[in-house]
Design a protein around this motif. Structure first.
Motif, short mmCIF file in Angstrom:
data_model
loop_
_atom_site.label_atom_id
_atom_site.label_comp_id
_atom_site.label_asym_id
_atom_site.label_seq_id
_atom_site.Cartn_x
_atom_site.Cartn_y
_atom_site.Cartn_z
N VAL A 112 15.36 -31.65 41.02
CA VAL A 112 16.06 -30.48 40.49
C VAL A 112 16.53 -30.79 39.08
CG1 VAL A 112 18.05 -28.95 40.79
CG2 VAL A 112 16.81 -29.80 42.80
N THR A 113 16.28 -29.90 38.15
CA THR A 113 16.88 -30.00 36.82
C THR A 113 17.80 -28.81 36.63
OG1 THR A 113 15.19 -28.76 35.57
CG2 THR A 113 14.78 -31.11 35.96
N VAL A 114 18.95 -29.05 36.02
CA VAL A 114 19.93 -27.99 35.78
C VAL A 114 20.56 -28.17 34.41
CG1 VAL A 114 20.47 -27.60 38.23
CG2 VAL A 114 21.79 -29.26 36.92
N ALA A 115 20.91 -27.09 33.80
CA ALA A 115 21.67 -27.14 32.55
C ALA A 115 23.14 -27.42 32.86
CB ALA A 115 21.54 -25.83 31.79
N PHE A 116 23.80 -28.14 31.97
CA PHE A 116 25.24 -28.37 32.11
C PHE A 116 25.86 -28.48 30.72
CE2 PHE A 116 23.48 -32.68 31.93
CZ PHE A 116 24.38 -33.38 31.17
N HIS A 117 27.15 -28.26 30.65
CA HIS A 117 27.90 -28.42 29.40
C HIS A 117 28.41 -29.85 29.31
CE1 HIS A 117 27.92 -24.20 28.26
NE2 HIS A 117 28.24 -23.89 29.49
N GLY A 118 28.16 -30.52 28.17
CA GLY A 118 28.72 -31.84 27.94
C GLY A 118 30.13 -31.74 27.41
N PHE A 119 30.78 -32.89 27.24
CA PHE A 119 32.12 -32.88 26.66
C PHE A 119 32.10 -32.53 25.18
CE2 PHE A 119 32.95 -35.15 30.56
CZ PHE A 119 34.21 -34.69 30.91
N ASP A 120 30.90 -32.49 24.60
CA ASP A 120 30.77 -32.04 23.22
C ASP A 120 30.67 -30.53 23.12
OD1 ASP A 120 28.29 -31.65 24.37
OD2 ASP A 120 27.18 -32.91 22.97
N GLY A 121 30.71 -29.83 24.27
CA GLY A 121 30.62 -28.39 24.29
C GLY A 121 29.20 -27.87 24.21
N ALA A 122 28.24 -28.75 24.00
CA ALA A 122 26.84 -28.33 23.86
C ALA A 122 26.14 -28.32 25.22
CB ALA A 122 26.11 -29.28 22.92
N PRO A 123 25.09 -27.50 25.34
CA PRO A 123 24.31 -27.50 26.60
C PRO A 123 23.37 -28.69 26.66
CG PRO A 123 23.40 -25.90 25.06
CD PRO A 123 24.63 -26.46 24.40
N HIS A 124 23.23 -29.25 27.85
CA HIS A 124 22.33 -30.36 28.12
C HIS A 124 21.57 -30.06 29.40
CE1 HIS A 124 24.36 -32.92 25.09
NE2 HIS A 124 25.46 -32.31 25.52
N THR A 125 20.55 -30.85 29.69
CA THR A 125 19.81 -30.71 30.94
C THR A 125 19.87 -32.01 31.71
OG1 THR A 125 18.27 -29.12 29.95
CG2 THR A 125 17.57 -30.17 32.00
N GLY A 126 20.24 -31.92 32.98
CA GLY A 126 20.33 -33.08 33.84
C GLY A 126 19.32 -33.02 34.98
N GLU A 127 19.22 -34.13 35.70
CA GLU A 127 18.28 -34.21 36.81
C GLU A 127 18.98 -34.73 38.06
OE1 GLU A 127 15.24 -37.12 35.90
OE2 GLU A 127 16.71 -38.75 35.79
N LEU A 128 18.53 -34.24 39.21
CA LEU A 128 19.04 -34.65 40.50
C LEU A 128 17.88 -34.73 41.48
CD1 LEU A 128 21.89 -31.99 40.69
CD2 LEU A 128 22.32 -34.43 40.37
N ILE A 129 18.01 -35.57 42.49
CA ILE A 129 17.12 -35.52 43.66
C ILE A 129 17.99 -35.11 44.84
CG2 ILE A 129 15.65 -36.84 45.23
CD1 ILE A 129 14.94 -38.67 42.91
N VAL A 130 17.57 -34.09 45.57
CA VAL A 130 18.33 -33.60 46.72
C VAL A 130 17.38 -33.29 47.86
CG1 VAL A 130 20.17 -32.64 45.27
CG2 VAL A 130 18.27 -31.18 45.97
N ALA A 131 17.93 -33.07 49.05
CA ALA A 131 17.11 -32.66 50.19
C ALA A 131 16.48 -31.30 49.89
CB ALA A 131 17.97 -32.58 51.45
N ALA A 132 15.25 -31.14 50.34
CA ALA A 132 14.52 -29.90 50.06
C ALA A 132 15.28 -28.67 50.53
CB ALA A 132 13.14 -29.96 50.71
N ARG A 133 15.91 -28.76 51.69
CA ARG A 133 16.53 -27.57 52.27
C ARG A 133 17.80 -27.13 51.55
NH1 ARG A 133 20.47 -29.18 56.24
NH2 ARG A 133 20.37 -31.40 56.77
N VAL A 134 18.34 -27.98 50.66
CA VAL A 134 19.55 -27.58 49.93
C VAL A 134 19.31 -27.44 48.44
CG1 VAL A 134 21.02 -28.68 51.66
CG2 VAL A 134 20.38 -29.95 49.58
N ALA A 135 18.08 -27.62 47.99
CA ALA A 135 17.81 -27.70 46.55
C ALA A 135 18.21 -26.42 45.81
CB ALA A 135 16.33 -28.00 46.31
N ASP A 136 17.83 -25.28 46.34
CA ASP A 136 18.17 -24.03 45.66
C ASP A 136 19.67 -23.80 45.63
OD1 ASP A 136 15.50 -23.38 45.08
OD2 ASP A 136 15.23 -22.33 46.98
N ASP A 137 20.35 -24.15 46.71
CA ASP A 137 21.80 -23.99 46.76
C ASP A 137 22.49 -24.89 45.73
OD1 ASP A 137 21.72 -22.09 48.74
OD2 ASP A 137 22.20 -23.48 50.37
#
Length: 245
Positions: free
Chosen positions: A91-116
């Motif tokens: 899963v990749t998601v956008a997030f706000h850093g402490f610099d106030g700018a948007p960034h993109t992060g990555e996670l690995i999660v169980a398939a059944r909860v990924a969309d949530d």
């Protein structure tokens, strides 16, 4: 779901800001014993270490797909883990850093909860909640000193529960830790990360702290997850899980 391009970018592809982050001291003694928080980390707002390109238009974006082979190879997954790669999602998601700018992060999660999980981070993005970094945990981090050098928001980690022999919910891809430095785990004299003792004072209201009734708790409650900050002992302030463990 744009996964191929994201998968080609590895942790080695970091921004110049990485070199500007001073290393934290190693723990001087016993594992997990709280250490005084260094003055420059009492209000910790370090630059984000980018591993993926930021969202192009600054709006929230996410992707969900199978875990690419190269991502799996640099993760903590191994054959004895209690979940198979086919049951995990990248899963990749956008997030706000402490610099106030948007960034993109990555996670690995169980398939059944990924969309949530992606939806929960969408709520955090809309709320403007700051996150320092978000990347897949690598094997050598499992034995690194727990000082707090990596304030990493993460999900899948193939390890036992802290202080126990059973698998953690993280080993199933059913837990997420958010800003562990600002939201430390504690049980008696044990504090993790060790250098985050200043953040045991939950009245300080600093950016990145998770509070009951705040946007992080609300986002994960909306998808049916429970918050470790409500536990009596230990108190796991950065931890959210579907199972409550």
């Amino acid at each position: 779901m744009i996964v191929a391009a994201a998968a080609a970018v590895t942790v080695a592809a970091v921004t110049a800001s990485t070199a500007e982050r001073p290393p934290l001291p190693l723990r001087p003694d016993g594992y997990g014993v709280a250490q005084p928080t260094p003055p420059d980390l009492v209000d910790r707002r370090l630059p984000t270490r980018d591993i993926l390109p930021p969202p192009a238009d600054g709006r929230f974006a996410s992707t969900v797909g199978p875990v690419p082979d190269d991502v799996l190879a640099r993760s903590t997954w191994k054959p004895e883990c209690p979940v198979q790669p086919a049951d995990l999602r990248y899963v990749t998601v956008a997030f706000h850093g402490f610099d106030g700018a948007p960034h993109t992060g990555e996670l690995i999660v169980a398939a059944r909860v990924a969309d949530d999980v992606a939806a929960a981070f969408g709520d955090l993005y809309e709320a403007g909640f700051p996150i320092e970094e978000m990347r897949v945990v690598e094997p050598d981090e499992l034995t690194a000193p727990p000082t707090g050098d990596d304030n990493n928001t993460t999900a899948f980690v193939c390890r036992p529960a802290t202080g126990l022999t059973r698998w953690s919910a993280h080993a199933l891809g059913l837990a997420v830790d958010v800003n562990p430095f600002q939201n430390p785990y504690s049980k008696g004299d044990l504090v993790l990360p060790e250098l985050a003792s200043a953040y045991l004072d939950r009245d300080r209201g600093l950016p990145g702290m998770i509070v009951d009734g705040g946007p992080v708790v609300a986002a994960f409650e909306r998808i049916g997850w429970k918050w470790g900050g409500r536990w009596k002992s230990p108190v796991d302030r950065h931890h959210f899980s579907q199972t409550g463990t």
